[in-house]
Design an enzyme around this catalytic site. Structure first.
Site, PDB file in Angstrom:
ATOM      1  N   HIS A 169       0.860  -1.313   0.190  1.00 59.70           N
ATOM      2  CA  HIS A 169      -0.006  -0.075  -0.153  1.00 59.70           C
ATOM      3  C   HIS A 169       0.932   1.239   0.009  1.00 59.70           C
ATOM      4  CE1 HIS A 169      -2.803   2.868   1.864  1.00 59.70           C
ATOM      5  NE2 HIS A 169      -3.854   2.115   1.333  1.00 59.70           N
ATOM      6  N   ASP A 246       2.803  -4.820   7.807  1.00 59.01           N
ATOM      7  CA  ASP A 246       1.849  -3.854   7.892  1.00 59.01           C
ATOM      8  C   ASP A 246       0.605  -4.801   8.036  1.00 59.01           C
ATOM      9  OD1 ASP A 246      -0.501  -2.750   6.722  1.00 59.01           O
ATOM     10  OD2 ASP A 246       0.380  -1.726   4.931  1.00 59.01           O
ATOM     11  N   GLN A 249      -4.701  -5.243   6.710  1.00 56.04           N
ATOM     12  CA  GLN A 249      -5.596  -6.043   5.831  1.00 56.04           C
ATOM     13  C   GLN A 249      -5.787  -7.261   6.587  1.00 56.04           C
ATOM     14  OE1 GLN A 249      -7.700  -5.480   3.852  1.00 56.04           O
ATOM     15  NE2 GLN A 249      -7.352  -3.115   3.395  1.00 56.04           N
ATOM     16  N   LYS A 272     -10.401  -1.343  10.439  1.00 55.20           N
ATOM     17  CA  LYS A 272     -10.296  -2.492   9.415  1.00 55.20           C
ATOM     18  C   LYS A 272     -10.867  -3.613  10.120  1.00 55.20           C
ATOM     19  CE  LYS A 272      -7.557  -0.210   6.138  1.00 55.20           C
ATOM     20  NZ  LYS A 272      -8.096   0.278   4.905  1.00 55.20           N
ATOM     21  N   CYS A 410      -4.726   2.943  -3.688  1.00 55.53           N
ATOM     22  CA  CYS A 410      -3.585   3.224  -3.083  1.00 55.53           C
ATOM     23  C   CYS A 410      -2.320   2.168  -3.306  1.00 55.53           C
ATOM     24  CB  CYS A 410      -3.803   3.379  -1.464  1.00 55.53           C
ATOM     25  SG  CYS A 410      -4.618   4.863  -1.157  1.00 55.53           S
TER      26      CYS A 410
HETATM   27  N1  PLP Z   1      -1.853  -1.009   4.529  1.00 59.78           N
HETATM   28  C1  PLP Z   1      -2.834  -1.607   3.943  1.00 59.78           C
HETATM   29  C2  PLP Z   1      -2.400  -3.130   3.342  1.00 59.78           C
HETATM   30  C3  PLP Z   1      -3.921  -1.101   3.586  1.00 59.78           C
HETATM   31  O1  PLP Z   1      -5.185  -1.728   2.960  1.00 59.78           O
HETATM   32  C4  PLP Z   1      -4.458   0.289   4.229  1.00 59.78           C
HETATM   33  C5  PLP Z   1      -5.559   1.046   4.027  1.00 59.78           C
HETATM   34  O2  PLP Z   1      -6.160   0.432   2.993  1.00 59.78           O
HETATM   35  C6  PLP Z   1      -3.395   1.114   4.926  1.00 59.78           C
HETATM   36  C7  PLP Z   1      -2.268   0.384   4.927  1.00 59.78           C
HETATM   37  C8  PLP Z   1      -3.334   2.459   5.467  1.00 59.78           C
HETATM   38  O3  PLP Z   1      -4.495   2.392   6.524  1.00 59.78           O
HETATM   39  P1  PLP Z   1      -4.936   3.510   7.151  1.00 59.78           P
HETATM   40  O4  PLP Z   1      -5.677   4.506   6.044  1.00 59.78           O
HETATM   41  O5  PLP Z   1      -6.071   2.957   8.038  1.00 59.78           O
HETATM   42  O6  PLP Z   1      -3.948   4.326   8.006  1.00 59.78           O
END
Ligand code: PLP
Length: 451
Positions: A169, A246, A249, A272, A410
């Site tokens: 992401h 990270d 998900q 999430k 993203c």
């Molecule tokens: N990392 C992954 C794999 C994501 O899917 C997302 C959001 O969709 C994020 C990071 C960022 O999450 P947040 O916007 O809640 O900080």
């Protein structure tokens, strides 16, 4: 999960405020089945996990959109909230609101106890060594930026490598680019194979004693890929590199054990996993957490302040300048309690069966191509439909009350791996059903018939 017995907590999680009005049962929807019988209903032993019971807890799933019962397939963007979370928030503000860590009155102490109970619950949920390994943040993005700014600034220098798989992401790419520019380190992409899995051989080749950090998703938000994190972390540690995972998900789909994974850092967002927006957590291994440097200054993160010399609170408080999202922690605590009330293995089996059903059903839609075919995946179905822009597909589905996302998600490098700039994405959660998949497929088929 057992909620720690903290004064005031029971009252907040079982508030005396009236429960939100019960919502009408969803109208039954004719299932336009032209695909094999759903495996979902039979794959889970009776009683082990009931998506219907989970649905009953989530009020918004019972609304209509554009005259149709809502089908929420945008769970990778955010999940819907069970009433237990909604009630915990109302209960907190209705009976227990106070700032924390300061003030010598009862409510400040109760709110502090709740906040710290949330920290302990997150630690237990992640399989962490203890609450002191957990810092509260706004979400995954803030957690990764925190690591980049705090750990990165102290540990990265010219010629150092940060390995970042192509499926990440943007929030696990851009913070590294920013700190790399400042420290003259390099961000090195780790390629994917044809299925959307990490190219293991290429990863092994890229690792070296220059590698300071490997930043990797526990699950991809666009391909669904679950990388071999444990194996990758073990390899990285041979070179003394740190590993940031990270978990944005993964947390709602897979049981997490940060110690077993070998994560030095693990980041996730509450929203999430059925909790409110604006709250998330960063785990750091005890030795790593103990060595973290301040990244934002302010109240709560200090021991004493004078114009001559300021001393700091120990981590994790060192990383939590200012008033935290206290009600968010209360909501997160309730969400963790809700999620862990289910048999997690049964949830994994259910979601896998539902994903297999959805894949099979969607593959039968003329002109539909699914993106991402790694053997290990979470229930994310990203696709293109010949003759239709992804935005037009999402718009069409929305008219039928079906929420999917379109765009670059993203994760532009991951889409570019498939020669795409944009795609549509249906992402499933534990409260989705095969009937909802049928509605998605029927609507997509109807769209194809119009062209
Ligand atoms: N990392 C992954 C794999 C994501 O899917 C997302 C959001 O969709 C994020 C990071 C960022 O999450 P947040 O916007 O809640 O900080």
């Amino acid at each position: 999960m057992t909620i720690p017995d903290v004064q005031g907590l029971g009252r907040v999680l079982a508030p005396s405020v009236p429960a939100p009005q019960s919502v009408p049962a969803p109208p039954s929807v004719a299932a336009p089945l032209s695909v094999p019988a759903p495996p979902a209903a039979t794959a889970t032993p009776p009683g082990a996990f009931s998506p219907e019971a989970a649905r009953q807890d989530v009020p918004v799933l019972h609304r209509t959109v554009n005259g149709h019962p809502l089908v929420w397939l945008d769970n990778a963007a955010t999940t819907q909230k069970p009433r237990q979370v909604i009630e915990a928030l109302a209960g907190y503000y209705g009976t227990a609101n106070s700032n924390i860590h300061r003030g010598a009155h009862t409510m400040a102490r109760e709110a502090t106890d709740l906040y710290e109970a949330g920290r302990a619950a997150v630690a237990s949920f992640l399989g962490a060594e203890g609450p002191e390994t957990i810092a509260f943040v706004r979400g995954t993005t803030e957690a990764i930026n925190l690591v980049a700014q705090s750990w990165g600034r102290a540990n990265l220098g010219p010629g150092d490598d940060i390995l970042v798989p192509v499926l990440e992401h943007h929030s696990d790419i851009v913070p590294w680019q920013l700190i790399a520019k400042e420290t003259r380190a390099r961000v090195v992409p780790v390629p994917l194979d044809g299925t959307g899995q990490i190219d293991r051989a290429a990863y092994a080749d890229l690792l070296s004693y220059r590698t300071r950090l490997v930043a990797i998703s526990h699950a991809s938000n666009v391909l669904g890929t679950v990388p071999p994190v444990k194996e990758m972390a073990a390899l990285a540690h041979r070179y003394d590199a740190k590993v940031l995972v990270d978990g944005a998900q993964a947390v709602a789909h897979l049981p997490v054990d940060v110690q077993d994974l070998g994560a030095d850092f693990y980041a996730f967002s509450g929203h999430k996993l059925f909790a409110p927006t604006g709250i998330g957590a960063l785990y750091a291994r005890p030795e790593v957490m103990a060595a973290m440097k301040p990244w934002q200054g302010g109240g709560n993160m200090i021991e004493s302040v004078s114009f001559d010399r300021t001393t700091f609170a120990p981590p994790p408080h060192l990383l939590e300048a200012g008033t935290g999202h206290i009600s968010g922690v209360v909501g997160l605590l309730a969400a963790l309690d809700w999620l862990t009330s289910f048999d997690r293995d049964a949830v994994v089996s259910y979601e896998n069966a539902l994903m297999a059903y959805a894949e099979q059903a969607m593959a039968g839609v003329p002109g539909l191509s699914l993106i991402g075919a790694a053997a290990e995946r979470i229930a994310v179905l990203t696709f293109t439909l010949a003759g239709h822009e992804p935005a037009a597909v999402a718009d069409w589905l929305d008219r039928d009350g079906i929420a999917v996302r379109s765009g670059h998600h993203c994760a532009q490098p991951a889409l570019a791996h498939y020669g795409l700039e944009s795609a549509a994405r249906a992402s499933l959660s534990l409260y989705n059903t095969s009937e909802e998949v049928d509605r998605l497929v029927a609507s997509l088929r109807a769209l194809q018939r119009t062209s």
